[in-house]
Motif scaffolding. Sequence first.
Motif, PDB file in Angstrom:
ATOM      1  N   GLN A 142     -34.865 -56.969 -69.267  1.00 20.33           N
ATOM      2  CA  GLN A 142     -34.964 -58.383 -68.899  1.00 20.33           C
ATOM      3  C   GLN A 142     -33.838 -59.140 -69.597  1.00 20.33           C
ATOM      4  O   GLN A 142     -34.024 -59.670 -70.693  1.00 20.33           O
ATOM      5  CB  GLN A 142     -36.316 -58.972 -69.316  1.00 20.33           C
ATOM      6  N   PRO A 143     -32.643 -59.155 -68.980  1.00 23.59           N
ATOM      7  CA  PRO A 143     -31.505 -59.804 -69.623  1.00 23.59           C
ATOM      8  C   PRO A 143     -31.820 -61.257 -70.018  1.00 23.59           C
ATOM      9  O   PRO A 143     -32.362 -62.012 -69.222  1.00 23.59           O
ATOM     10  CB  PRO A 143     -30.416 -59.778 -68.547  1.00 23.59           C
ATOM     11  N   GLN A 144     -31.504 -61.583 -71.260  1.00 24.67           N
ATOM     12  CA  GLN A 144     -31.758 -62.928 -71.764  1.00 24.67           C
ATOM     13  C   GLN A 144     -30.614 -63.323 -72.695  1.00 24.67           C
ATOM     14  O   GLN A 144     -30.372 -62.640 -73.692  1.00 24.67           O
ATOM     15  CB  GLN A 144     -33.055 -62.979 -72.572  1.00 24.67           C
ATOM     16  N   MET A 145     -29.954 -64.416 -72.404  1.00 24.50           N
ATOM     17  CA  MET A 145     -28.888 -64.870 -73.288  1.00 24.50           C
ATOM     18  C   MET A 145     -29.420 -65.123 -74.695  1.00 24.50           C
ATOM     19  O   MET A 145     -28.723 -64.918 -75.684  1.00 24.50           O
ATOM     20  CB  MET A 145     -28.212 -66.129 -72.756  1.00 24.50           C
ATOM     21  N   GLU A 146     -30.685 -65.529 -74.802  1.00 25.55           N
ATOM     22  CA  GLU A 146     -31.284 -65.806 -76.111  1.00 25.55           C
ATOM     23  C   GLU A 146     -31.348 -64.555 -76.990  1.00 25.55           C
ATOM     24  O   GLU A 146     -31.466 -64.648 -78.202  1.00 25.55           O
ATOM     25  CB  GLU A 146     -32.693 -66.386 -75.959  1.00 25.55           C
ATOM     26  N   ARG A 147     -31.294 -63.390 -76.362  1.00 30.05           N
ATOM     27  CA  ARG A 147     -31.348 -62.130 -77.107  1.00 30.05           C
ATOM     28  C   ARG A 147     -29.954 -61.546 -77.348  1.00 30.05           C
ATOM     29  O   ARG A 147     -29.817 -60.532 -78.034  1.00 30.05           O
ATOM     30  CB  ARG A 147     -32.205 -61.117 -76.337  1.00 30.05           C
ATOM     31  N   PHE A 148     -28.928 -62.188 -76.828  1.00 29.56           N
ATOM     32  CA  PHE A 148     -27.555 -61.709 -76.980  1.00 29.56           C
ATOM     33  C   PHE A 148     -26.997 -62.202 -78.317  1.00 29.56           C
ATOM     34  O   PHE A 148     -27.070 -63.391 -78.629  1.00 29.56           O
ATOM     35  CB  PHE A 148     -26.702 -62.224 -75.819  1.00 29.56           C
ATOM     36  N   ALA A 149     -26.458 -61.284 -79.103  1.00 30.38           N
ATOM     37  CA  ALA A 149     -25.885 -61.642 -80.398  1.00 30.38           C
ATOM     38  C   ALA A 149     -24.495 -61.029 -80.545  1.00 30.38           C
ATOM     39  O   ALA A 149     -24.249 -59.901 -80.113  1.00 30.38           O
ATOM     40  CB  ALA A 149     -26.778 -61.160 -81.534  1.00 30.38           C
ATOM     41  N   ILE A 150     -23.624 -61.790 -81.154  1.00 30.96           N
ATOM     42  CA  ILE A 150     -22.304 -61.295 -81.530  1.00 30.96           C
ATOM     43  C   ILE A 150     -22.336 -61.035 -83.026  1.00 30.96           C
ATOM     44  O   ILE A 150     -22.731 -61.904 -83.806  1.00 30.96           O
ATOM     45  CB  ILE A 150     -21.199 -62.319 -81.202  1.00 30.96           C
ATOM     46  N   LEU A 151     -21.960 -59.832 -83.418  1.00 30.92           N
ATOM     47  CA  LEU A 151     -21.812 -59.509 -84.827  1.00 30.92           C
ATOM     48  C   LEU A 151     -20.325 -59.638 -85.142  1.00 30.92           C
ATOM     49  O   LEU A 151     -19.512 -58.849 -84.666  1.00 30.92           O
ATOM     50  CB  LEU A 151     -22.305 -58.097 -85.131  1.00 30.92           C
TER      51      LEU A 151
END
Length: 186
Positions: A142-151
């Motif tokens: 379930q793609p969610q921008m809220e779960r996308f993180a940049i390290l």
Amino acid sequence: MSEWFETLDGLHARLWQRLARGAADAKAPERHLVMATAGLDGGAEARTVVLRRVSESDALIEVHTDALSRKVAELAADPLAAFHVWNPRQRLQIRLRAQAEVITGTAVAETWARVPDASRGAYGTVPAPGQPIPQGDAFIRQPQMERFAILRAHVQDIDVVHLGEAQHRRARFQREGGWQGEWLAP
């Protein structure tokens, strides 16, 4: 004329060149780095990550991850991260030590917009990464921008080894010293 691995400047230039190649070329060996963090249980954790961006001038590398992944929690507890890459054709090992920051929310929107639809499913699986499931395919994407993180890892120290045919060479570069290198015994 000397070979790139015979001088500190040559080694420093080559390692950043190879890292940049890894961010730009999906087939480059530098594309897939091993990232290590301090585990939440006191041990060490290592995993393979995909190199997404490199900036030599800012001394940083970036990878993407799910914001609920264990590595995000580990970096929240201790932001020190280490990265390792091996290029067999160049016979070059690069080890980086960095202070990592986790970027989420509206600050990642521009990058999220460039993530291909086929890749977005990696950021939003249910259950969250690392949670037990009854069988290998028992999860939902379930793609969610809220779960996308940049390290974003701010590189502080680099250890590079070239395994030469006749002689090995090793050097260390430290950001604090303006990337002045020093030779080390291999």
